[in-house]
Design an enzyme around this catalytic site. Structure first.
Site, PDB file in Angstrom:
ATOM      1  N   ASP A 218      32.347  34.987  48.334  1.00 10.98           N
ATOM      2  CA  ASP A 218      33.700  35.386  47.933  1.00 10.98           C
ATOM      3  C   ASP A 218      34.074  34.867  46.548  1.00 10.98           C
ATOM      4  O   ASP A 218      33.612  33.808  46.119  1.00 10.98           O
ATOM      5  CB  ASP A 218      34.725  34.831  48.927  1.00 10.98           C
ATOM      6  N   ASP A 219      34.953  35.622  45.890  1.00 10.18           N
ATOM      7  CA  ASP A 219      35.725  35.194  44.712  1.00 10.18           C
ATOM      8  C   ASP A 219      35.033  35.395  43.376  1.00 10.18           C
ATOM      9  O   ASP A 219      35.625  35.123  42.332  1.00 10.18           O
ATOM     10  CB  ASP A 219      36.174  33.727  44.805  1.00 10.18           C
TER      11      ASP A 219
ATOM     12  N   HIS B 244      38.067  42.274  47.371  1.00  6.44           N
ATOM     13  CA  HIS B 244      38.697  40.994  47.751  1.00  6.44           C
ATOM     14  C   HIS B 244      40.048  40.842  47.055  1.00  6.44           C
ATOM     15  O   HIS B 244      40.504  39.724  46.823  1.00  6.44           O
ATOM     16  CB  HIS B 244      37.744  39.856  47.382  1.00  6.44           C
TER      17      HIS B 244
ATOM     18  N   HIS C 116      43.310  37.768  44.128  1.00  9.80           N
ATOM     19  CA  HIS C 116      43.201  36.780  45.204  1.00  9.80           C
ATOM     20  C   HIS C 116      44.558  36.530  45.874  1.00  9.80           C
ATOM     21  O   HIS C 116      45.003  35.396  46.037  1.00  9.80           O
ATOM     22  CB  HIS C 116      42.622  35.457  44.683  1.00  9.80           C
TER      23      HIS C 116
ATOM     24  N   HIS D 294      30.958  30.889  48.808  1.00 13.11           N
ATOM     25  CA  HIS D 294      31.758  31.303  47.653  1.00 13.11           C
ATOM     26  C   HIS D 294      30.928  31.181  46.378  1.00 13.11           C
ATOM     27  O   HIS D 294      30.288  30.150  46.162  1.00 13.11           O
ATOM     28  CB  HIS D 294      33.010  30.429  47.509  1.00 13.11           C
TER      29      HIS D 294
END
Length: 205
Positions: A34-35, A85, A89, A173
């Site tokens: 993620d991210d 995603h 955020h 991540h």
């Protein structure tokens, strides 16, 4: 502080429209990141996945894809999956339905995917209802806690190795915050599960 590696049973019961795990008896794990994309971190993850012929799913922030399109392109060129995603955020619990959906749509301009993961795992029933017609909403079976600098890398590795099972969706991540942990833990986790006969697939639901 209690760090829950597996999602609570009640959360899974309350959100039946979300994908928590792939229902299979086959020895396959679904590693997700993620991210990103994040310079240095994402490439390090990709390098390690390539060494093990492993595929992953990268839940990208639209703003990062816009900053680093060449890294995103490498993700796609090497046969991994990408997921939305949000652009910025956003926390679904702290965002209006309209703003949340708008931010997701902004990300969709750069990340063409029918996979979506809510940042922080926080999303409302109203947001789910609006999204589930066009997206598969992906949560997780195992949260590595690689983003928590307050625990050692050995604990992150233990979280993953002790809790994964066939079909587990695992959260790592590829972010600056998680850099130290993910680049230490991922190679060890890949070797550990390879020895147990697992393969690593991308989400194709």
């Amino acid at each position: 502080m209690i760090r829950s590696v597996r999602p609570p049973f009640l959360a899974r019961k309350y959100y039946p429209d979300l994908v928590w795990r792939v229902n299979t008896f086959e020895k396959v794990l679904y590693l997700t990141f993620d991210d990103g994309p994040t310079p240095g971190v994402t490439e390090g993850v990709l390098d390690e996945l390539r060494k093990h012929n492993a595929k992953g799913t990268f839940f990208c922030l639209g703003k990062n894809v816009r900053k680093y399109p060449e890294i995103f392109q490498r993700i796609m060129d090497e046969g991994h999956a990408a997921g939305n995603h949000t652009e910025n955020h956003l926390n679904g619990w702290q965002s209006s339905r309209e703003n949340y959906l708008s931010d997701i749509q902004k990300c969709a301009e750069t990340v063409c995917s029918d996979l979506f993961r809510p940042p922080y795992g926080r999303i409302t029933k109203s947001q789910i209802k609006a999204l589930k017609q066009n997206y598969k909403l992906i949560m997780w079976d195992v949260l590595s806690w690689d983003f928590d600098s307050g625990i050692p890398a050995s604990r992150v590795l233990r979280n993953v190795c002790a809790q994964c099972r066939p079909g587990s969706i695992v959260v790592f991540h590829d972010s600056r915050k998680a850099e130290q942990h993910v680049l230490q833990v991922l190679p060890k986790a890949l070797r550990f599960f390879e020895k147990k006969g697992y393969r690593f697939g991308k989400l194709e639901l």
